[in-house]
Enzyme design. Structure first.
Site, PDB file in Angstrom:
ATOM      1  CG  ASN A 176      16.050  12.282  -3.006  1.00  0.00           C
ATOM      2  OD1 ASN A 176      16.083  11.914  -1.850  1.00  0.00           O
ATOM      3  ND2 ASN A 176      16.933  13.133  -3.517  1.00  0.00           N
TER       4      ASN A 176
ATOM      5  CE1 TYR B  97      13.703   3.741   7.240  1.00  0.00           C
ATOM      6  CE2 TYR B  97      15.526   4.761   6.060  1.00  0.00           C
ATOM      7  CZ  TYR B  97      14.332   4.065   6.054  1.00  0.00           C
ATOM      8  OH  TYR B  97      13.769   3.694   4.864  1.00  0.00           O
TER       9      TYR B  97
ATOM     10  CD1 TRP C 211      11.854  27.247   3.019  1.00  0.00           C
ATOM     11  CD2 TRP C 211      13.108  25.972   4.372  1.00  0.00           C
ATOM     12  NE1 TRP C 211      11.207  27.150   4.209  1.00  0.00           N
ATOM     13  CE2 TRP C 211      11.949  26.380   5.060  1.00  0.00           C
ATOM     14  CE3 TRP C 211      14.031  25.169   5.028  1.00  0.00           C
ATOM     15  CZ2 TRP C 211      11.701  26.009   6.383  1.00  0.00           C
ATOM     16  CZ3 TRP C 211      13.792  24.791   6.336  1.00  0.00           C
ATOM     17  CH2 TRP C 211      12.632  25.218   7.009  1.00  0.00           C
TER      18      TRP C 211
ATOM     19  NE  ARG D  35      -4.155  -1.207   2.202  1.00  0.00           N
ATOM     20  CZ  ARG D  35      -5.067  -1.230   3.150  1.00  0.00           C
ATOM     21  NH1 ARG D  35      -4.713  -1.034   4.409  1.00  0.00           N
ATOM     22  NH2 ARG D  35      -6.311  -1.424   2.866  1.00  0.00           N
ATOM     23  N   GLY D  36       2.150   1.090   0.173  1.00  0.00           N
ATOM     24  CA  GLY D  36       3.045   2.241   0.209  1.00  0.00           C
ATOM     25  C   GLY D  36       3.367   2.724  -1.201  1.00  0.00           C
TER      26      GLY D  36
HETATM   27  N1  NAP Z   1       9.912   7.189  -0.931  1.00  0.00           N
HETATM   28  C1  NAP Z   1      11.200   7.422  -1.196  1.00  0.00           C
HETATM   29  O1  NAP Z   1      11.586   8.519  -1.644  1.00  0.00           O
HETATM   30  C2  NAP Z   1      12.211   6.319  -0.975  1.00  0.00           C
HETATM   31  C3  NAP Z   1      13.528   6.562  -1.404  1.00  0.00           C
HETATM   32  C4  NAP Z   1      14.482   5.583  -1.202  1.00  0.00           C
HETATM   33  C5  NAP Z   1      14.145   4.384  -0.613  1.00  0.00           C
HETATM   34  N2  NAP Z   1      12.863   4.157  -0.214  1.00  0.00           N
HETATM   35  C6  NAP Z   1      12.604   2.873   0.457  1.00  0.00           C
HETATM   36  O2  NAP Z   1      11.503   2.194  -0.099  1.00  0.00           O
HETATM   37  C7  NAP Z   1      10.818   1.466   0.930  1.00  0.00           C
HETATM   38  C8  NAP Z   1       9.349   1.802   0.886  1.00  0.00           C
HETATM   39  O3  NAP Z   1       9.196   3.202   1.041  1.00  0.00           O
HETATM   40  P1  NAP Z   1       7.834   3.964   0.700  1.00  0.00           P
HETATM   41  O4  NAP Z   1       8.199   5.358   0.358  1.00  0.00           O
HETATM   42  O5  NAP Z   1       7.030   3.145  -0.233  1.00  0.00           O
HETATM   43  O6  NAP Z   1       7.161   3.979   2.137  1.00  0.00           O
HETATM   44  P2  NAP Z   1       5.602   4.066   2.505  1.00  0.00           P
HETATM   45  O7  NAP Z   1       4.865   4.729   1.392  1.00  0.00           O
HETATM   46  O8  NAP Z   1       5.506   4.639   3.869  1.00  0.00           O
HETATM   47  O9  NAP Z   1       5.171   2.533   2.546  1.00  0.00           O
HETATM   48  C9  NAP Z   1       5.651   1.646   3.515  1.00  0.00           C
HETATM   49  C10 NAP Z   1       4.630   0.565   3.686  1.00  0.00           C
HETATM   50  O10 NAP Z   1       5.121  -0.389   4.636  1.00  0.00           O
HETATM   51  C11 NAP Z   1       4.050  -0.790   5.453  1.00  0.00           C
HETATM   52  N3  NAP Z   1       4.537  -1.271   6.744  1.00  0.00           N
HETATM   53  C12 NAP Z   1       5.410  -0.665   7.571  1.00  0.00           C
HETATM   54  N4  NAP Z   1       5.588  -1.404   8.678  1.00  0.00           N
HETATM   55  C13 NAP Z   1       4.796  -2.499   8.548  1.00  0.00           C
HETATM   56  C14 NAP Z   1       4.525  -3.614   9.375  1.00  0.00           C
HETATM   57  N5  NAP Z   1       5.104  -3.758  10.574  1.00  0.00           N
HETATM   58  N6  NAP Z   1       3.663  -4.544   8.922  1.00  0.00           N
HETATM   59  C15 NAP Z   1       3.058  -4.401   7.720  1.00  0.00           C
HETATM   60  N7  NAP Z   1       3.267  -3.362   6.894  1.00  0.00           N
HETATM   61  C16 NAP Z   1       4.125  -2.416   7.312  1.00  0.00           C
HETATM   62  C17 NAP Z   1       3.222   0.467   5.622  1.00  0.00           C
HETATM   63  O11 NAP Z   1       1.927   0.100   6.023  1.00  0.00           O
HETATM   64  P3  NAP Z   1       0.930   1.183   6.695  1.00  0.00           P
HETATM   65  O12 NAP Z   1       0.523   2.063   5.537  1.00  0.00           O
HETATM   66  O13 NAP Z   1      -0.174   0.361   7.233  1.00  0.00           O
HETATM   67  O14 NAP Z   1       1.735   1.899   7.737  1.00  0.00           O
HETATM   68  C18 NAP Z   1       3.298   1.085   4.235  1.00  0.00           C
HETATM   69  O15 NAP Z   1       2.254   0.611   3.408  1.00  0.00           O
HETATM   70  C19 NAP Z   1      11.503   1.853   2.247  1.00  0.00           C
HETATM   71  O16 NAP Z   1      12.413   0.841   2.590  1.00  0.00           O
HETATM   72  C20 NAP Z   1      12.259   3.116   1.907  1.00  0.00           C
HETATM   73  O17 NAP Z   1      13.437   3.257   2.661  1.00  0.00           O
HETATM   74  C21 NAP Z   1      11.881   5.093  -0.385  1.00  0.00           C
END
Ligand code: NAP
Length: 319
Positions: free
Chosen positions: A169, A140, A206, A16-17
């Protein structure tokens, strides 16, 4: 005929993320693929017994691990215990359940923000652990580094294909548009859009506008991840970026243009700039045979359309 995958079933953790939902979009329509997803209320990945039970029942052949507790500087600084324990627990439960149930392929999501604070630019994969971490997100980063290393150790000790990707990013559908907590690109989309709607003469960004940053569309990331789980001998971890950076002022100009904001862009040099440059070296990714495909202007344009439709529907993410 639809494309196929080397695997017949895949568990997308965190579907869902922002990243997980992009991976699901990318996998839709692949022939003979059973996609396995569980929301947090159905399966808390910190619950090791429940996670093992799910793996035993579902027997996924592959896993993309895009679940994590993520957050900005403020949240990371204020809740290091939660950032460390929740990420460690969920990773450990999932990686070990995958090994115990014979998963053939496990792709773990790291991030370029877990490289050291003073990593040499452009950042190459060998910069990991080469010098001290950024103190504000140390908890983290340490948790993520453990996940990445655990995959490497499983691969080395047991010969299983567990490996990681290090995205830069990201932006795109599913991004967070919270007025205070969002990343720079979605924050600017919102601010320029609101300024246009309100007929404001200017938008102030900024700092000096000179720091350089890199952005990758999340659909490009998802495509890279699907590529990485299909190659025979992937790197233990590999950067996934666009390999191109631009200044914050150039980004603001691009977004103003896409949004149709016709006022001026002012700078506020009294605000901090942050690190002068953040760019990943994507030579290793290129060597595996993958190239980014979505140009920044095109990606921002489709992201803005997604922002508009979610605003109208009242489904804009702002957490
Ligand atoms: N977004 C960026 O710019 C970016 C950049 C570099 C790397 N990343 C990496 O990509 C990965 C995903 O990031 P994202 O941006 O997609 O994050 P996100 O949108 O916050 O999605 C994370 C998902 O993980 C789920 N989750 C977290 N803890 C959980 C648990 N204990 N049990 C079940 N589900 C759980 C969350 O569920 P809930 O919605 O229910 O909380 C959410 O759906 C991360 O490892 C992040 O470091 C992201």
């Amino acid at each position: 005929m639809n494309p196929t995958l080397n695997y017949q079933s895949i568990f997308v953790a965190g579907h869902r993320g922002m990243v997980g939902s992009a991976v699901c979009r990318r996998l839709q329509g692949i022939d003979d693929l059973r996609m396995i997803t569980y929301s947090r209320s159905e399966l808390d990945l910190e619950d090791a017994a429940a996670v093992l039970d799910m793996f035993q029942q579902e027997q996924p052949e592959a896993v993309v691990f895009a679940a994590a507790r993520v957050g900005g500087i403020h949240a990371n600084n204020q809740y290091p215990v939660e950032f460390m324990t929740e990420n460690l627990n969920a990773q450990l439960a999932t990686i070990s359940a995958a090994y115990k149930t014979g998963v053939k392929r496990f792709l773990f999501l790291g991030s370029t923000c877990i490289y050291p604070r003073m990593a040499k630019q452009p950042i190459t994969e060998d910069q990991l652990l080469a010098s001290p971490l950024e103190p504000t997100n140390e908890a983290y980063a340490l948790a993520k580094i453990c996940g990445l290393k655990l995959c490497q150790y499983y691969r080395r000790q047991h010969g299983v294909l567990f490996h990681s990707a290090m995205p830069t990013n990201l932006y795109g559908p599913g991004d967070n548009y919270h007025p205070q907590h969002s990343h720079v690109l979605p924050a600017m989309i919102r601010r320029f859009h609101e300024a246009k709607e309100a007929g404001l003469p200017s938008v102030t960004i900024w700092g000096t506008g000179s720091p350089r940053r890199e952005f990758l569309h999340v659909d490009d990331l998802a495509d890279a991840l699907v590529h990485l789980i299909q190659i025979a001998d992937p790197p233990d971890w590999v950067n996934v970026g666009s390999g191109k950076d631009l200044s914050i002022l150039e980004l603001a100009e691009l977004i103003a243009d896409v949004v149709g904001f016709e006022g001026t862009i002012e700078k506020d040099p009294s605000k901090p700039d942050g690190t002068p440059r953040k760019l990943t070296d994507i030579s290793l990714l290129r060597q595996t045979g993958w190239e980014p495909k979505i140009g920044l202007k095109e990606g921002i344009a489709t992201t803005y359309q997604d922002f508009l439709s979610n605003s109208v529907a009242g489904t804009l993410r702002a957490v």
